[in-house]
Design an enzyme around this catalytic site. Structure first.
Site, PDB file in Angstrom:
ATOM      1  N   ARG A  96     -22.686   0.816  -7.072  1.00 12.20           N
ATOM      2  CA  ARG A  96     -21.642   1.483  -6.290  1.00 12.20           C
ATOM      3  C   ARG A  96     -20.807   0.467  -5.529  1.00 12.20           C
ATOM      4  O   ARG A  96     -20.740   0.488  -4.309  1.00 12.20           O
ATOM      5  CB  ARG A  96     -22.360   2.422  -5.311  1.00 12.20           C
ATOM      6  CG  ARG A  96     -21.731   3.738  -5.084  1.00 12.20           C
ATOM      7  CD  ARG A  96     -22.621   4.616  -4.218  1.00 12.20           C
ATOM      8  NE  ARG A  96     -23.118   3.953  -3.046  1.00 12.20           N
ATOM      9  CZ  ARG A  96     -24.409   3.848  -2.708  1.00 12.20           C
ATOM     10  NH1 ARG A  96     -25.343   4.398  -3.439  1.00 12.20           N
ATOM     11  NH2 ARG A  96     -24.767   3.208  -1.623  1.00 12.20           N
TER      12      ARG A  96
ATOM     13  N   CYS B  16       3.692  -9.677  18.733  1.00 11.48           N
ATOM     14  CA  CYS B  16       4.427  -8.545  19.303  1.00 11.48           C
ATOM     15  C   CYS B  16       4.192  -7.295  18.457  1.00 11.48           C
ATOM     16  O   CYS B  16       3.483  -7.327  17.460  1.00 11.48           O
ATOM     17  CB  CYS B  16       5.923  -8.855  19.334  1.00 11.48           C
ATOM     18  SG  CYS B  16       6.304 -10.428  20.112  1.00 11.48           S
ATOM     19  N   MET B  17       4.825  -6.213  18.850  1.00 12.96           N
ATOM     20  CA  MET B  17       4.658  -4.960  18.104  1.00 12.96           C
ATOM     21  C   MET B  17       5.199  -5.072  16.678  1.00 12.96           C
ATOM     22  O   MET B  17       4.588  -4.560  15.724  1.00 12.96           O
ATOM     23  CB  MET B  17       5.382  -3.819  18.826  1.00 12.96           C
ATOM     24  CG  MET B  17       5.260  -2.483  18.117  1.00 12.96           C
ATOM     25  SD  MET B  17       6.136  -1.161  18.960  1.00 12.96           S
ATOM     26  CE  MET B  17       4.989  -0.756  20.259  1.00 12.96           C
ATOM     27  N   ASP B  18       6.317  -5.770  16.511  1.00  6.68           N
ATOM     28  CA  ASP B  18       7.017  -5.779  15.221  1.00  6.68           C
ATOM     29  C   ASP B  18       7.068  -7.146  14.547  1.00  6.68           C
ATOM     30  O   ASP B  18       7.559  -7.262  13.434  1.00  6.68           O
ATOM     31  CB  ASP B  18       8.474  -5.339  15.406  1.00  6.68           C
ATOM     32  CG  ASP B  18       8.599  -4.160  16.334  1.00  6.68           C
ATOM     33  OD1 ASP B  18       7.939  -3.147  16.047  1.00  6.68           O
ATOM     34  OD2 ASP B  18       9.313  -4.250  17.345  1.00  6.68           O
TER      35      ASP B  18
ATOM     36  N   LYS C 219     -12.810   4.614  -1.549  1.00  6.34           N
ATOM     37  CA  LYS C 219     -12.602   5.253  -0.229  1.00  6.34           C
ATOM     38  C   LYS C 219     -11.579   4.454   0.571  1.00  6.34           C
ATOM     39  O   LYS C 219     -11.229   3.328   0.194  1.00  6.34           O
ATOM     40  CB  LYS C 219     -13.937   5.314   0.528  1.00  6.34           C
ATOM     41  CG  LYS C 219     -14.510   3.960   0.921  1.00  6.34           C
ATOM     42  CD  LYS C 219     -15.919   4.097   1.485  1.00  6.34           C
ATOM     43  CE  LYS C 219     -16.558   2.745   1.667  1.00  6.34           C
ATOM     44  NZ  LYS C 219     -16.602   2.233   3.000  1.00  6.34           N
TER      45      LYS C 219
ATOM     46  N   HIS D  60     -28.245   3.430   0.873  1.00  7.99           N
ATOM     47  CA  HIS D  60     -27.309   2.327   1.144  1.00  7.99           C
ATOM     48  C   HIS D  60     -28.057   1.194   1.843  1.00  7.99           C
ATOM     49  O   HIS D  60     -28.817   1.444   2.781  1.00  7.99           O
ATOM     50  CB  HIS D  60     -26.172   2.851   2.028  1.00  7.99           C
ATOM     51  CG  HIS D  60     -24.963   1.963   2.086  1.00  7.99           C
ATOM     52  ND1 HIS D  60     -24.367   1.432   0.966  1.00  7.99           N
ATOM     53  CD2 HIS D  60     -24.230   1.525   3.130  1.00  7.99           C
ATOM     54  CE1 HIS D  60     -23.313   0.706   1.322  1.00  7.99           C
ATOM     55  NE2 HIS D  60     -23.213   0.739   2.634  1.00  7.99           N
TER      56      HIS D  60
ATOM     57  N   TYR E 105       6.402 -13.090  24.384  1.00  4.45           N
ATOM     58  CA  TYR E 105       6.059 -12.554  25.709  1.00  4.45           C
ATOM     59  C   TYR E 105       5.090 -13.471  26.468  1.00  4.45           C
ATOM     60  O   TYR E 105       4.118 -13.968  25.903  1.00  4.45           O
ATOM     61  CB  TYR E 105       5.394 -11.181  25.570  1.00  4.45           C
ATOM     62  CG  TYR E 105       6.313 -10.118  25.038  1.00  4.45           C
ATOM     63  CD1 TYR E 105       7.431  -9.717  25.754  1.00  4.45           C
ATOM     64  CD2 TYR E 105       6.058  -9.514  23.816  1.00  4.45           C
ATOM     65  CE1 TYR E 105       8.277  -8.729  25.267  1.00  4.45           C
ATOM     66  CE2 TYR E 105       6.887  -8.528  23.323  1.00  4.45           C
ATOM     67  CZ  TYR E 105       7.996  -8.137  24.045  1.00  4.45           C
ATOM     68  OH  TYR E 105       8.839  -7.175  23.563  1.00  4.45           O
TER      69      TYR E 105
HETATM   70  C1  LIG Z   1     -22.323   4.573   0.754  1.00  6.32           C
HETATM   71  C2  LIG Z   1     -21.506   3.415   0.310  1.00  6.32           C
HETATM   72  N1  LIG Z   1     -21.636   2.955  -0.935  1.00  6.32           N
HETATM   73  C3  LIG Z   1     -20.919   1.912  -1.395  1.00  6.32           C
HETATM   74  C4  LIG Z   1     -20.017   1.263  -0.586  1.00  6.32           C
HETATM   75  C5  LIG Z   1     -19.255   0.092  -1.137  1.00  6.32           C
HETATM   76  O1  LIG Z   1     -19.583  -1.070  -0.429  1.00  6.32           O
HETATM   77  P1  LIG Z   1     -18.951  -2.480  -0.829  1.00  6.32           P
HETATM   78  O2  LIG Z   1     -17.524  -2.399  -0.507  1.00  6.32           O
HETATM   79  O3  LIG Z   1     -19.699  -3.445   0.024  1.00  6.32           O
HETATM   80  O4  LIG Z   1     -19.197  -2.684  -2.261  1.00  6.32           O
HETATM   81  C6  LIG Z   1     -19.850   1.699   0.718  1.00  6.32           C
HETATM   82  C7  LIG Z   1     -18.928   1.002   1.606  1.00  6.32           C
HETATM   83  O5  LIG Z   1     -19.089   0.862   2.769  1.00  6.32           O
HETATM   84  C8  LIG Z   1     -20.604   2.803   1.197  1.00  6.32           C
HETATM   85  O6  LIG Z   1     -20.458   3.268   2.426  1.00  6.32           O
END
Ligand SMILES: Cc1ncc(COP(=O)(O)O)c(C=O)c1O
Length: 392
Positions: free
Chosen positions: A220, A312-314, A41, A164, A265
């Protein structure tokens, strides 16, 4: 804009796909016989979702996990055919299109279950059950209703349950056992109601590494794939993970500064002695927070120099002292990663977690892949304009 090679960019995000592959293989071996769902993700934690997905699948990952439907569609559009589970979506979205694309959906409320059933087409779902984190997941009071609704829809296959951990980074936290016991109760309830739920999963990276007893049929992890240590209180190299990301700028200017003169700045910093300043082309528009001022160092030619004055921004400025190594324009300045401080160390310095540090680089940053089996023509960027993920 794509096609640039490492070395020609002012600000570069280097992604070592060999490191991702190594971490994946190590995780896969250590969790066997549990399956491995690789979490990609947030553009694979800013490492480039498509390239990382291909890499982890080639290294043995069984499935992919993402947050949103758009993330899942991106993988499908890129030709990734492995199972992809999306767990953040809303019933108002185009559920039918997601199912038609072969995207697995997490059911996180009765309304989500209804939306999947009403889509009226083949669906593979995982029920995300509330076990104590109180973020998203079907509440225990609704377990029976949701399990029965899905069971009674012949076109729906429930592959398993997920939940989770709120405190997975602290192996001994009582919350983990509490959640695990609720999770087991949910599995038992589903089976009593006639769902087989063959593949269940609870643990993220730290839970996977430090609580082998909680691996169920699948794990996961996300962060561990990218080489980030996530278990609280252990050395960075505790699990032998190899960090995959480096953020590197190319110094644009080196100039003398006299004792008492300031920079950037507001003149918020003044030189304690005569010396030299160098300018690094990474600013808050590139994801380097203004609030990090004065709390981190940048490594050039193997030596860390303090960041000084306003970010700064850049761009931002570092103080070279009397410039013992002869730092010059064009030199590489490592903000974090290979040749500099780790993302984990930088996170400690600026008061956050390594997950946030790797998510930061954006803006004018160009992502470059090194290693892996990705061919040269496709080896440069994830974004069509060549920027790192957050810029798109
Ligand atoms: C539902 C779920 N599963 C697994 C993960 C993976 O977590 P991690 O990066 O701590 O392994 C996340 C990440 O936030 C998550 O939201």
């Amino acid at each position: 804009m794509s096609g640039q090679k490492s070395g020609t960019n002012l600000l570069e995000l280097r992604i070592d796909l060999d490191a991702v592959a190594r971490n994946t293989r190590a995780l896969k071996e250590s969790v066997d016989p549990a399956q491995l769902m690789a979490v990609v993700k947030a553009d694979a934690y800013n490492h480039g979702a498509v390239e990382v997905a291909r890499t982890v699948l080639a290294a043995g990952a069984d499935q992919l996990g993402v947050a949103t439907l758009a993330e899942a569609h991106q993988l499908r559009d890129a030709g990734v055919t492995a199972p992809v589970l999306a767990w953040i979506w809303s019933p108002e979205q185009d559920v039918a299109a997601a199912l038609d694309a072969g995207i697995d959906l997490a059911v996180i409320s009765p309304e989500h279950a209804r939306a999947v059933v009403d889509a009226g087409r083949p669906a593979r779902v995982t029920v995300k059950v509330e076990t104590g984190m109180h973020r998203s997941g079907v509440d225990e009071a609704d377990w029976g209703k949701v399990f029965a609704m899905l069971r009674d829809a012949p076109q729906v296959t429930v592959t398993g349950l997920m939940s989770h951990l709120a405190c997975g980074d602290v192996a001994g936290d009582a919350q983990n056992n509490l959640q695990a016991s609720h999770f087991r109760a949910a599995i038992a309830r589903a089976r009593t109601l006639g769902l087989e739920v063959p593949v269940n999963h609870l643990t993220n990276s730290p839970g996977t590494l430090s609580r082998p007893d909680l691996r169920f049929e699948m794990v996961r992890p996300g962060a561990a794939l990218y080489g980030l240590e996530t278990v609280a209180g252990v050395p960075e190299d505790e699990h032998g993970l190899v960090p995959a990301m480096s953020w590197v700028g190319r110094i644009t200017v080196v100039k003398p500064v006299a004792a008492g003169e300031g920079t950037s700045y507001g003149m918020t910093w003044r030189a304690p002695e005569d010396g030299y300043l160098a300018v690094v082309p990474a600013g808050y528009a590139d994801g380097l927070p203004r609030a990090w001022q004065g709390r981190f160092g940048v490594t050039v030619r193997g030596r860390a120099y303090p960041q000084v004055g306003r970010v700064c921004m850049d761009q931002h400025v570092i103080f070279l002292g009397d410039n013992p190594d002869g730092v010059a324009p064009g030199d590489e300045a490592v903000i974090f990663g290979a040749g500099g401080v780790s993302a984990t160390r930088l996170a400690e310095q600026v008061g956050t977690i390594n997950y946030e540090v790797v998510s930061r680089p954006t803006g004018r940053t160009r992502r470059v892949f090194v290693g892996g089996a990705i061919d040269d023509a496709a080896s440069v960027t994830a974004g069509e304009d060549g920027t790192a993920g957050g810029a798109r």
